[in-house]
Design a protein around this motif. Structure first.
Motif, PDB file in Angstrom:
ATOM      1  N   ALA A  79       0.752  -1.225   0.497  1.00 35.63           N
ATOM      2  CA  ALA A  79      -0.132  -0.397   0.061  1.00 35.63           C
ATOM      3  C   ALA A  79       0.588   1.549  -0.026  1.00 35.63           C
ATOM      4  N   SER A  80       2.117   1.305  -0.262  1.00 31.74           N
ATOM      5  CA  SER A  80       3.237   2.317  -0.313  1.00 31.74           C
ATOM      6  C   SER A  80       2.214   3.338  -1.329  1.00 31.74           C
ATOM      7  N   VAL A  81       1.165   2.912  -2.713  1.00 31.34           N
ATOM      8  CA  VAL A  81       1.333   3.979  -3.907  1.00 31.34           C
ATOM      9  C   VAL A  81       0.130   4.488  -3.454  1.00 31.34           C
ATOM     10  N   LEU A  82      -0.615   4.496  -2.665  1.00 33.79           N
ATOM     11  CA  LEU A  82      -1.450   5.165  -1.702  1.00 33.79           C
ATOM     12  C   LEU A  82      -0.685   6.672  -0.575  1.00 33.79           C
ATOM     13  N   LEU A  83       0.292   6.078  -0.244  1.00 33.22           N
ATOM     14  CA  LEU A  83       0.686   7.953   0.846  1.00 33.22           C
ATOM     15  C   LEU A  83       0.359   8.780  -0.020  1.00 33.22           C
ATOM     16  N   ASP A  84       0.549   9.743   0.593  1.00 32.90           N
ATOM     17  CA  ASP A  84       0.020  11.063  -0.385  1.00 32.90           C
ATOM     18  C   ASP A  84       1.750  11.767   0.037  1.00 32.90           C
ATOM     19  N   ASN A  86       4.327  14.600   1.566  1.00 31.84           N
ATOM     20  CA  ASN A  86       3.401  15.614   2.441  1.00 31.84           C
ATOM     21  C   ASN A  86       4.952  17.176   2.374  1.00 31.84           C
ATOM     22  N   SER A  87       4.867  17.429   3.224  1.00 32.57           N
ATOM     23  CA  SER A  87       6.308  18.582   3.586  1.00 32.57           C
ATOM     24  C   SER A  87       7.306  17.978   3.909  1.00 32.57           C
ATOM     25  N   THR A  88       7.048  16.218   4.357  1.00 33.29           N
ATOM     26  CA  THR A  88       8.309  15.791   4.943  1.00 33.29           C
ATOM     27  C   THR A  88       8.754  14.849   4.396  1.00 33.29           C
ATOM     28  N   PHE A  89       7.329  14.097   3.470  1.00 37.62           N
ATOM     29  CA  PHE A  89       7.251  13.044   3.164  1.00 37.62           C
ATOM     30  C   PHE A  89       7.258  13.140   1.108  1.00 37.62           C
ATOM     31  N   THR A  90       7.506  12.405   0.279  1.00 40.78           N
ATOM     32  CA  THR A  90       7.611  11.993  -1.169  1.00 40.78           C
ATOM     33  C   THR A  90       7.307  10.785  -1.519  1.00 40.78           C
ATOM     34  N   GLY A  91       5.783  10.245  -1.851  1.00 37.24           N
ATOM     35  CA  GLY A  91       5.543   9.344  -2.052  1.00 37.24           C
ATOM     36  C   GLY A  91       5.685   8.487  -3.669  1.00 37.24           C
ATOM     37  N   GLU A  92       5.135   8.158  -4.113  1.00 37.80           N
ATOM     38  CA  GLU A  92       4.878   7.195  -5.133  1.00 37.80           C
ATOM     39  C   GLU A  92       4.073   7.634  -6.122  1.00 37.80           C
ATOM     40  N   LYS A  93       2.816   8.756  -5.173  1.00 38.30           N
ATOM     41  CA  LYS A  93       1.838   9.432  -6.810  1.00 38.30           C
ATOM     42  C   LYS A  93       2.713  10.421  -7.621  1.00 38.30           C
ATOM     43  N   THR A  94       3.560  10.993  -7.789  1.00 38.85           N
ATOM     44  CA  THR A  94       4.115  11.716  -9.009  1.00 38.85           C
ATOM     45  C   THR A  94       4.813  10.819  -9.508  1.00 38.85           C
ATOM     46  N   ALA A  95       5.431   9.293  -9.808  1.00 39.80           N
ATOM     47  CA  ALA A  95       6.433   9.236 -10.885  1.00 39.80           C
ATOM     48  C   ALA A  95       5.693   9.080 -11.805  1.00 39.80           C
ATOM     49  N   SER A 101      -2.540   9.777 -13.333  1.00 38.79           N
ATOM     50  CA  SER A 101      -3.133   8.599 -14.753  1.00 38.79           C
ATOM     51  C   SER A 101      -3.375   7.705 -13.185  1.00 38.79           C
ATOM     52  N   LEU A 102      -2.842   7.028 -12.287  1.00 38.98           N
ATOM     53  CA  LEU A 102      -3.339   6.415 -11.207  1.00 38.98           C
ATOM     54  C   LEU A 102      -5.403   6.592 -10.473  1.00 38.98           C
ATOM     55  N   ARG A 103      -5.634   6.174 -10.514  1.00 34.68           N
ATOM     56  CA  ARG A 103      -7.141   6.682 -10.214  1.00 34.68           C
ATOM     57  C   ARG A 103      -7.672   5.304  -9.095  1.00 34.68           C
ATOM     58  N   GLY A 104      -8.679   6.181  -7.942  1.00 34.18           N
ATOM     59  CA  GLY A 104      -9.298   4.703  -7.978  1.00 34.18           C
ATOM     60  C   GLY A 104      -9.088   5.572  -6.074  1.00 34.18           C
ATOM     61  N   PHE A 105      -8.246   6.135  -5.485  1.00 40.25           N
ATOM     62  CA  PHE A 105      -8.212   6.048  -4.107  1.00 40.25           C
ATOM     63  C   PHE A 105      -9.209   6.332  -3.053  1.00 40.25           C
ATOM     64  N   ASN A 106      -9.882   7.367  -4.171  1.00 41.18           N
ATOM     65  CA  ASN A 106     -11.061   7.589  -3.391  1.00 41.18           C
ATOM     66  C   ASN A 106     -12.043   6.845  -3.106  1.00 41.18           C
ATOM     67  N   VAL A 107     -12.085   5.135  -3.777  1.00 40.62           N
ATOM     68  CA  VAL A 107     -12.742   3.893  -3.778  1.00 40.62           C
ATOM     69  C   VAL A 107     -11.950   3.116  -2.809  1.00 40.62           C
ATOM     70  N   SER A 158       8.635   4.339  -2.015  1.00 42.74           N
ATOM     71  CA  SER A 158       9.692   4.483  -2.885  1.00 42.74           C
ATOM     72  C   SER A 158       9.638   5.429  -4.207  1.00 42.74           C
ATOM     73  N   LEU A 159       9.802   6.472  -4.696  1.00 43.60           N
ATOM     74  CA  LEU A 159       9.682   7.784  -5.689  1.00 43.60           C
ATOM     75  C   LEU A 159      10.831   6.637  -6.719  1.00 43.60           C
ATOM     76  N   SER A 160      11.726   7.017  -6.169  1.00 44.29           N
ATOM     77  CA  SER A 160      12.692   5.986  -7.792  1.00 44.29           C
ATOM     78  C   SER A 160      12.176   4.867  -7.923  1.00 44.29           C
ATOM     79  N   ALA A 161      11.880   3.709  -7.406  1.00 39.55           N
ATOM     80  CA  ALA A 161      11.821   2.145  -7.666  1.00 39.55           C
ATOM     81  C   ALA A 161      10.290   2.627  -8.766  1.00 39.55           C
ATOM     82  N   ALA A 162       9.280   3.242  -8.005  1.00 37.52           N
ATOM     83  CA  ALA A 162       8.106   3.446  -9.081  1.00 37.52           C
ATOM     84  C   ALA A 162       8.250   4.163 -10.537  1.00 37.52           C
ATOM     85  N   ASN A 163       9.463   5.195 -10.668  1.00 42.69           N
ATOM     86  CA  ASN A 163       9.717   5.513 -12.069  1.00 42.69           C
ATOM     87  C   ASN A 163      10.690   3.623 -12.844  1.00 42.69           C
TER      88      ASN A 163
END
Length: 322
Positions: A79-84, A86-95, A101-107, A158-163
């Motif tokens: 579930a790492s892909v779900l993390l938003d 924030n000011s101190t954390f960069t997740g995978e959503k911007t990869a 492109s990814l959708r369904g987070f609201n579901v 991991s943004l780099s691993a997602a890329n």
């Protein structure tokens, strides 16, 4: 003086059983009955929410399936892909494979909220994503498969691993084989899992080059798409990955490839004079074989490097760590 057996009411067989349970809990094995006592309604809660979402928008089924792929291909199904961010954390959503492109987070949020009301702090976001993907395929007419549970949620991403790890739509056959092989999949499993493109849509920006620059594409098919995907502009215009039955999970995707109607460059690579041609032909004429192989591939994917036991956590909110 009392004997040991009289001062301790736990028999040796019982001790062994308790020890076995403790060892299993520590080792964190996934189990089909993981929530049987702690949240017995979890499966029906998820399937009901998925059915409702897919009924409202058929495309959501493909989106939830893709969310599972993009989660598991990056350091496992955690579930790492779900993390938003924030000011101190960069997740995978911007990869690159995920951004806009990814959708369904609201579901997933809706499902998590319902589960927190029913059995707070019990069901992980990773298990929700895995279950929602399966239920989405079923909702669109595809096969079901058995899942085991007990995944826990990562506290990192991991943004780099997602890329790096998520297969790009520009890959040639050798690149696809390598990308899946890196995660332990065979070439046959790669072809079967690629059949997920029997549902869903893609943005013009990821298939434009194929329309205007490639020769292994049906000319009338290319022409029909160019109106919605011009040589410049319209980057976010959508076209179905399966032109024939875009909202049904079937084997039409493979039939399209035989007719050079694969939307993505990577799609058509599966039937382009290479080693996977015969498998595409088999799936195009035998949906049962495709369904069986796809389901088995999804079982294997859902078990990629899960966090279990005392690793990770069960997030209260899937978008942030506890």
């Amino acid at each position: 003086m009392a004997s040991p057996s009289s001062t301790n009411n736990i028999s040796l067989p019982t001790c062994i059983m308790v020890l076995f349970i403790l060892v299993e809990a520590v080792s964190g094995q996934l189990s089909a009955n993981f929530y049987a006592s702690s949240c017995p309604n979890f499966s029906s809660i998820i399937s009901s929410a998925v059915n409702s979402a897919v009924s409202n928008e058929a495309r959501m089924g493909a989106s939830l399936l893709r969310l599972h792929f993009h989660d598991c291909f990056v350091n496992g199904c955690d579930a790492s892909v779900l993390l938003d961010d924030n000011s101190t954390f960069t997740g995978e959503k911007t990869a690159a494979p995920n951004n806009n492109s990814l959708r369904g987070f609201n579901v997933i949020d809706t499902i998590k909220s319902q589960l927190e009301s029913s059995c707070p702090g019990i069901v992980s976001c990773a298990d929700i994503v895995a279950t929602a993907a399966r239920d989405s395929v079923v909702a669109l007419g595809g096969p079901s498969w058995s899942l085991s549970f007990g995944r826990r949620d990562s506290t990192t991403a991991s943004l780099s691993a997602a890329n790096a790890n998520i297969p790009a739509p520009t890959l040639n056959l050798s690149g696809l084989i390598s990308s899946f092989s890196n995660l332990g999949f065979t070439t046959n499993e790669m072809v079967a899992l690629s059949g997920s493109h029997t549902i869903g849509q893609a943005r013009c920006t990821v298939f434009r080059a194929r329309l205007y620059n490639e020769n292994n594409i049906n000319s009338s098919f290319a022409t029909s798409l160019q109106a919605n995907c011009p040589s410049s502009g319209g980057d976010n215009n959508l076209s179905p990955l399966d032109v024939n039955t875009p909202t049904s999970f079937d084997n039409s995707y493979f039939s399209n490839l035989l007719n050079q109607k694969g939307l993505l460059h990577s799609d058509q690579q599966l039937f382009n004079g290479g080693s996977t041609d015969s498998q595409v032909q088999t799936y195009s004429s035998n949906s049962a074989t495709f369904f069986t192989d796809f389901a088995n591939g999804m079982i294997k994917m859902s078990n990629l490097s899960p966090l279990t036991g005392s690793s990770g956590e069960v997030r209260t909110n899937c978008r942030r760590t506890n």
